[in-house]
Write an enzyme that holds these catalytic residues in place. Structure first.
Site, PDB file in Angstrom:
ATOM      1  CD  GLU A   1       2.663  -4.668   4.877  1.00  0.00           C
ATOM      2  OE1 GLU A   1       1.939  -3.742   5.260  1.00  0.00           O
ATOM      3  OE2 GLU A   1       3.810  -4.491   4.457  1.00  0.00           O
TER       4      GLU A   1
ATOM      5  CE1 TYR B   1      -0.274   0.773   2.855  1.00  0.00           C
ATOM      6  CE2 TYR B   1      -0.278  -0.975   4.524  1.00  0.00           C
ATOM      7  CZ  TYR B   1       0.399  -0.047   3.750  1.00  0.00           C
ATOM      8  OH  TYR B   1       1.756   0.031   3.841  1.00  0.00           O
TER       9      TYR B   1
ATOM     10  CG  ASP C   1       2.447   4.260   4.013  1.00  0.00           C
ATOM     11  OD1 ASP C   1       2.857   5.183   3.271  1.00  0.00           O
ATOM     12  OD2 ASP C   1       3.212   3.523   4.660  1.00  0.00           O
TER      13      ASP C   1
END
Ligand code: SF4
Length: 290
Positions: A45, A128, A146
């Site tokens: 990520e 996020y 996103d």
């Protein structure tokens, strides 16, 4: 208008089943989809935050070969981490990742927290990323929002504000399938509902899509990144690369090699990196921290 109103035929369950079925049959084989290890998910990520998938894949593999677990990354010198990070850009991400691994080892006994709220306490982990790690590692995250997901929702639901689109996404999100759903909706945005001309003939939601019905495939505004070459960030990265190539350099050698434009101040550049502990100084020379 969604779902279950007069001009729709698919229920929420139908929409969910159509997307999950499409994903099962069309998903790309990406290395981080083979693991539920939160450390590996976090590495992927963080790497994917500002770097394309194709560039991340070899870096991800090399990084995990060298640092297969949080303990390995926590123990490694930052200079080794930065060397492996080289080419991905935004080097601060590498430093935060190492600090996050240290925190997991020192504060949580090597076990990652499972909920997004606690994950956010790790260095460099924003809402996020925390949600993505919770979803992909523990199946406990909420709906991801996103750029890709935002575009899908904007077209499918019809133009609306971000908060309305997030609310809509939440209304069709199956919490018990957090991992698969988030992968699926992100995949739809990245491979089918792409920027420019979407590939609607491959879309499982076409019959119910507002953009398809109106043939208006407009996308929401996206903030564009400023040019990298010649930017402050460019020279920060160049200085770190220089210090990877040379063990230690005095300021006059740095000035010579860096060729900083007049609009930037070398002392300020060095001071910023020293302040962030990306660079250390001893005996009048600068080097990467051990
Ligand atoms: S039908 Fe086309 S515009 Fe609508 S969600 Fe699918 S790919 Fe996007």
């Amino acid at each position: 208008m969604w779902p279950g109103t007069e001009d729709t035929e698919m229920t929420t369950e139908d929409l969910q089943a159509a997307l999950l079925d499409w994903y099962e049959n069309n998903k790309r084989d990406l290395p981080w989809r083979h693991t539920a290890d939160p450390y590996r998910i976090l590495v992927s990520e963080v790497m994917l935050q500002q770097t394309q998938v194709s560039r991340v894949i070899p870096k991800y593999r090399a990084f995990l070969d060298e640092f297969p677990a949080a303990e390995d990354l926590a123990d490694a010198p930052l200079s080794d981490v930065l060397k492996l990070w080289s080419g991905l850009g935004y080097n601060r991400r590498a430093k935060y990742l190492k600090q996050a691994a240290e925190q997991v080892v020192n504060e949580y006994g090597g076990r990652f927290p499972r909920d997004p709220q606690t994950l956010q306490e790790l260095p460099g982990v924003g809402p996020y990323t925390a949600n993505a790690v919770a979803a992909f590692a523990f199946n406990t995250g909420g709906p991801v929002f996103d750029t890709n997901v935002r575009r899908v929702m904007y077209r499918f639901h019809g133009k609306a504000s971000d908060s309305e689109l997030e609310t809509f996404h939440t209304s069709i999100f199956p919490p018990e399938k957090s991992r698969t759903w988030n992968n699926a909706i992100m995949e739809l945005g990245s491979e089918v509902c792409v920027d420019g001309t979407p590939r609607c003939s491959n879309c499982p939601w076409r019959s119910e899509c507002t953009a398809w019905k109106t043939q208006d495939f407009d996308t929401p505004e996206v903030q564009t990144q400023s040019t990298f070459k010649g930017s402050w960030r460019f020279y920060r990265a160049k200085l770190l690369r220089l210090l990877m190539e040379h063990d230690a350099l005095p300021e006059d050698r740095i000035a010579e090699e860096l060729a900083l434009p007049d609009k930037y101040d070398l002392d300020e550049l060095i001071a910023e990196l020293v302040d962030e502990q990306m660079v250390t100084e001893s005996d009048g020379k600068y080097r990467l921290p051990e």
